[in-house]
Write a protein that holds these residues in place. Structure first.
Motif, PDB file in Angstrom:
ATOM      1  N   GLU A  22      12.603 -24.085  68.348  1.00 44.55           N
ATOM      2  CA  GLU A  22      13.997 -23.788  67.674  1.00 44.55           C
ATOM      3  C   GLU A  22      14.970 -23.766  68.795  1.00 44.55           C
ATOM      4  N   ALA A  23      14.559 -23.128  70.025  1.00 49.09           N
ATOM      5  CA  ALA A  23      15.605 -23.293  71.154  1.00 49.09           C
ATOM      6  C   ALA A  23      16.135 -24.680  71.428  1.00 49.09           C
ATOM      7  N   GLU A  24      14.838 -25.500  71.701  1.00 50.23           N
ATOM      8  CA  GLU A  24      15.306 -27.083  71.865  1.00 50.23           C
ATOM      9  C   GLU A  24      16.238 -27.708  70.754  1.00 50.23           C
ATOM     10  N   ALA A  25      15.916 -27.445  69.308  1.00 55.90           N
ATOM     11  CA  ALA A  25      16.814 -27.982  68.491  1.00 55.90           C
ATOM     12  C   ALA A  25      17.936 -27.371  68.651  1.00 55.90           C
ATOM     13  N   GLN A  26      18.107 -26.196  68.678  1.00 61.10           N
ATOM     14  CA  GLN A  26      19.476 -25.658  68.680  1.00 61.10           C
ATOM     15  C   GLN A  26      20.201 -26.136  69.945  1.00 61.10           C
ATOM     16  N   GLN A  27      19.510 -26.709  71.008  1.00 59.45           N
ATOM     17  CA  GLN A  27      20.393 -27.469  72.302  1.00 59.45           C
ATOM     18  C   GLN A  27      21.091 -28.576  71.757  1.00 59.45           C
ATOM     19  N   VAL A  28      19.941 -29.407  70.953  1.00 59.39           N
ATOM     20  CA  VAL A  28      20.652 -30.574  70.417  1.00 59.39           C
ATOM     21  C   VAL A  28      21.736 -30.391  69.588  1.00 59.39           C
ATOM     22  N   VAL A  29      21.790 -29.544  68.412  1.00 57.72           N
ATOM     23  CA  VAL A  29      22.936 -29.334  67.878  1.00 57.72           C
ATOM     24  C   VAL A  29      24.224 -28.845  68.674  1.00 57.72           C
ATOM     25  N   GLY A  30      24.004 -27.945  69.800  1.00 58.74           N
ATOM     26  CA  GLY A  30      24.988 -27.584  70.510  1.00 58.74           C
ATOM     27  C   GLY A  30      25.505 -29.012  71.402  1.00 58.74           C
ATOM     28  N   ALA A  54      21.954 -18.542  82.311  1.00 57.30           N
ATOM     29  CA  ALA A  54      20.629 -18.269  82.233  1.00 57.30           C
ATOM     30  C   ALA A  54      20.606 -16.960  81.397  1.00 57.30           C
ATOM     31  N   GLU A  55      21.594 -15.774  81.301  1.00 59.50           N
ATOM     32  CA  GLU A  55      21.556 -14.851  80.619  1.00 59.50           C
ATOM     33  C   GLU A  55      21.901 -15.438  79.034  1.00 59.50           C
ATOM     34  N   LEU A  56      22.528 -16.250  78.984  1.00 61.65           N
ATOM     35  CA  LEU A  56      23.070 -16.794  77.449  1.00 61.65           C
ATOM     36  C   LEU A  56      22.239 -17.961  76.915  1.00 61.65           C
ATOM     37  N   ALA A  57      21.326 -18.096  77.760  1.00 65.44           N
ATOM     38  CA  ALA A  57      20.335 -19.248  77.109  1.00 65.44           C
ATOM     39  C   ALA A  57      19.953 -19.172  75.720  1.00 65.44           C
ATOM     40  N   GLY A  58      20.145 -20.141  74.979  1.00 64.97           N
ATOM     41  CA  GLY A  58      19.540 -20.214  73.247  1.00 64.97           C
ATOM     42  C   GLY A  58      20.814 -19.502  72.774  1.00 64.97           C
ATOM     43  N   ARG A  59      21.907 -19.142  73.191  1.00 64.65           N
ATOM     44  CA  ARG A  59      23.162 -18.632  72.380  1.00 64.65           C
ATOM     45  C   ARG A  59      24.106 -19.697  72.288  1.00 64.65           C
ATOM     46  N   SER A  60      24.688 -19.512  71.367  1.00 62.32           N
ATOM     47  CA  SER A  60      26.085 -20.521  71.150  1.00 62.32           C
ATOM     48  C   SER A  60      27.124 -20.129  71.941  1.00 62.32           C
ATOM     49  N   VAL A  61      27.616 -20.793  73.019  1.00 62.75           N
ATOM     50  CA  VAL A  61      28.587 -20.460  73.904  1.00 62.75           C
ATOM     51  C   VAL A  61      29.384 -21.819  74.299  1.00 62.75           C
ATOM     52  N   ASP A  62      30.440 -21.507  74.756  1.00 68.14           N
ATOM     53  CA  ASP A  62      31.274 -22.621  75.078  1.00 68.14           C
ATOM     54  C   ASP A  62      31.640 -22.471  76.787  1.00 68.14           C
TER      55      ASP A  62
END
Length: 149
Positions: free
Chosen positions: A46-54, A127-135
C-alpha cells in the motif's frame, strides 16, 4: 481492499457511467501502478502504491505551473480535474499544526541552527512523514522560514 483493486473497481464504474473525466486519470493511474509493479518484480504494498499516486499528483501540479506560465488555462484546468480524481486515493493531508510540530522536533533533534542545515532537517522531516500525503515544497518553505533562510 488494496489500492489497485479500488482503482480497478473505479475504472469499471467510470466505464459503465461513461465518465471520461474520471476514466482517463484512473487508467493512467492503473498503468503507472502496473509499470511500478513490473519494475519491482512483485506486487506493490500500500505504501508503494500511494507513492505512485503521490508522484502522479506532483507531476500534475508541476504541469499546472508550466501551463499557467505558458498561458494555457484550459490544460491547467484539465490537470486540476485529474488531481481531484487522484487525490481520492491518497490519505488526507497532514494538518498544518502537526506539520509545524514535526518540523520543530526535527530542528531540535538535528541541532540545526541555520539554513545550512536545511538538508538534514528535510531528511528527518520526510522520514517522519513517510507514507503520508505531504507537499515537499511547502515543507521546504516552512523549514527555511524556521531556520531563518
Amino acid at each position: 481492499m488494496s489500492l489497485v483493486d479500488r482503482v480497478n473497481a473505479a475504472i469499471g464504474e467510470a466505464m459503465k457511467s461513461k465518465d471520461q473525466a474520471r476514466l482517463v486519470p484512473l487508467r493512467m493511474l492503473k498503468t503507472a501502478l502496473t509499470n511500478r509493479s513490473i519494475e519491482k518484480g512483485r506486487h506493490l504494498d500500500e505504501a508503494e502504491a500511494q507513492q505512485v499516486v503521490g508522484s502522479l499528483v506532483k507531476q500534475r501540479r508541476d504541469s499546472i505551473d508550466q501551463f499557467l506560465k505558458g498561458g494555457r488555462r484550459d490544460l491547467a484546468e484539465k490537470e486540476t480535474a485529474e488531481i481531484a480524481v487522484l487525490d481520492t486515493y491518497l490519505p488526507p493531508p497532514i494538518d498544518a499544526g502537526d506539520l509545524e510540530g514535526i518540523v520543530d522536533t526535527a530542528i531540535a533533534g538535528t541541532g540545526a541552527s541555520s539554513a545550512k542545515d536545511l538538508g538534514r532537517v528535510m531528511k528527518a522531516v520526510m522520514a517522519e512523514l513517510a507514507g503520508r500525503s505531504v507537499d515537499g515544497k511547502a515543507i521546504n518553505e516552512l523549514v527555511r522560514r524556521k531556520l531563518g533562510g
